[in-house]
Design an enzyme around this catalytic site. Structure first.
Site, PDB file in Angstrom:
ATOM      1  N   ILE A  29       0.798  -1.145  -0.050  1.00  0.00           N
ATOM      2  CA  ILE A  29       0.050   0.025  -0.083  1.00  0.00           C
ATOM      3  C   ILE A  29       0.783   1.232  -0.266  1.00  0.00           C
ATOM      4  CG2 ILE A  29      -1.767   1.313   1.286  1.00  0.00           C
ATOM      5  CD1 ILE A  29      -2.866  -1.394   2.389  1.00  0.00           C
ATOM      6  N   ASP A  91      14.232   1.963  11.160  1.00  0.00           N
ATOM      7  CA  ASP A  91      14.086   0.612  11.385  1.00  0.00           C
ATOM      8  C   ASP A  91      12.949   0.420  12.650  1.00  0.00           C
ATOM      9  OD1 ASP A  91      13.877  -2.105  12.128  1.00  0.00           O
ATOM     10  OD2 ASP A  91      15.736  -2.315  12.263  1.00  0.00           O
ATOM     11  N   SER A 163      -4.474   1.644   9.992  1.00  0.00           N
ATOM     12  CA  SER A 163      -4.925   0.706  10.850  1.00  0.00           C
ATOM     13  C   SER A 163      -5.550  -0.295  10.177  1.00  0.00           C
ATOM     14  CB  SER A 163      -6.112   1.370  11.923  1.00  0.00           C
ATOM     15  OG  SER A 163      -6.395   0.372  12.967  1.00  0.00           O
ATOM     16  N   TYR A 193      -2.174  -8.308  17.595  1.00  0.00           N
ATOM     17  CA  TYR A 193      -2.270  -7.229  16.388  1.00  0.00           C
ATOM     18  C   TYR A 193      -3.387  -6.034  16.675  1.00  0.00           C
ATOM     19  CZ  TYR A 193      -3.220  -5.945  11.664  1.00  0.00           C
ATOM     20  OH  TYR A 193      -3.470  -5.131  10.361  1.00  0.00           O
ATOM     21  N   LYS A 197      -3.295  -2.121  16.661  1.00  0.00           N
ATOM     22  CA  LYS A 197      -3.910  -1.229  15.752  1.00  0.00           C
ATOM     23  C   LYS A 197      -5.056  -0.158  16.405  1.00  0.00           C
ATOM     24  CE  LYS A 197      -2.080  -2.444  11.891  1.00  0.00           C
ATOM     25  NZ  LYS A 197      -1.396  -1.280  11.069  1.00  0.00           N
TER      26      LYS A 197
END
Length: 322
Positions: A29, A91, A163, A193, A197
């Site tokens: 993306i 990084d 997100s 995860y 988010k």
């Protein structure tokens, strides 16, 4: 899809200099996000770990941009200008690297118009970074928090956090110290995860309140099934084939391309302010306004998350973040 990024306003770099910083802009993306910002006249810093990979990415984006411009009529070309593409080393698995990238940006640019917190990892096995944060939590949230706070004085435009609909897996507020280091990983990895988010959405909401002069948004890009996010699952011995088939079938019926996945970010980044919703909003696929989960929307949970993050970073030697 009725969204067309070519209809968004263009910048003439000969009259006005606009700067964007995109983390993870060398693939998926992020690659298309950078492409369109470049096509719209922005100076785009691509945050990545590898100079070689980002340099290759820059060459590919320049070639694609020229290819697309060759299909545009001359009248439109006279109103569309290419920007610049630059590399900044960062990084996200190393807070020291994030700090150094912020120092570089503060020393290089007097202002940043767009900060796009795009880089992320998903559904990885449990592991800790050298900074002793869970890998997904640091990559998706903690490092982005540190980067943003360090360059906040430069930002005079918008911040966009990429997100995921996966944040809904945080069905009740999780203690941010929980690591969910349990088996099977295929289940608990989604809790890790979701926590990362959700934290990012909460962060954008609080930023919009603390700094209303900056427009801060969260976006869900859609089900982009052909990014590097699924590489861990598709490379598993034997089972990887089944995961690959599942992702292919799911993507065929419900997925979107990498470029389509960038549209929500681009709408929030480039649309005139009068066309956007209230500061701190959450957008779904295609840049349509949506409502995040109950946990992500709760301002008290967001405040607690902010305090916890600042404390944990302070414990690791990173001061003056509040």
């Amino acid at each position: 899809m009725d969204f067309n990024p070519d209809e968004l306003p263009y910048v003439n770099p000969n009259e006005e200099r606009r700067v964007a910083l995109v983390t993870g802009g060398n693939s998926g993306i992020g690659w298309f996000t950078v492409l369109h910002l470049y096509l719209h006249g922005y100076v785009v810093y691509i945050g990545g770990r590898s100079f070689t990979r980002v340099s290759k990415c820059i060459k590919e984006i320049e070639e694609e941009a020229n290819k697309r411009r060759s299909a545009v009529i001359e009248e439109d070309l006279n109103q569309r200008f290419l920007g610049e593409l630059r590399f900044v080393e960062i990084d996200l698995l190393s807070l020291k690297s994030v700090e150094e990238a912020a120092i570089v940006m503060n020393a290089t640019e007097p202002r940043i118009d767009l900060l796009i917190l795009n880089a992320g990892v998903m559904a990885l096995p449990y592991g800790l970074t050298k900074d002793n944060f869970e890998i997904q939590f640091q990559t998706n949230y903690i490092s982005h928090f540190l980067l943003t706070q360090r360059i906040l004085p430069l930002i005079q435009g918008r911040i966009i956090f990429v997100s995921s609909v996966g944040h809904h897996f945080e069905v009740t507020p999780f203690d941010r110290s929980w690591t969910f280091n349990y088996k099977p990983n295929i289940i608990f990895t989604w809790f890790r995860y979701a926590m990362a988010k959700t934290s990012g959405i909460q962060y954008m909401k609080l930023l919009s309140l603390k700094h209303p002069e900056i427009h801060s948004y969260s976006v869900h890009p859609g089900f982009v099934m052909n990014t590097n996010l699924f590489s861990y699952w598709t490379r598993l011995p034997i089972f990887g084939v089944f995961f690959w088939l599942f992702f292919q079938v799911f993507g065929y019926f419900f997925g979107c391309s990498n470029e389509e996945g960038s549209y929500a970010t681009l709408k929030c980044a480039l649309s005139p302010e009068t066309l956007l919703e209230e500061n701190g909003s959450y957008f779904k696929f295609g840049g349509k306004i949506s409502q995040p989960s109950r946990v992500a929307s709760n301002i008290n949970y967001a405040a607690s998350n902010w305090v916890w993050t600042v404390r944990e970073l302070r414990n690791r030697g990173f001061e003056d973040l509040s």
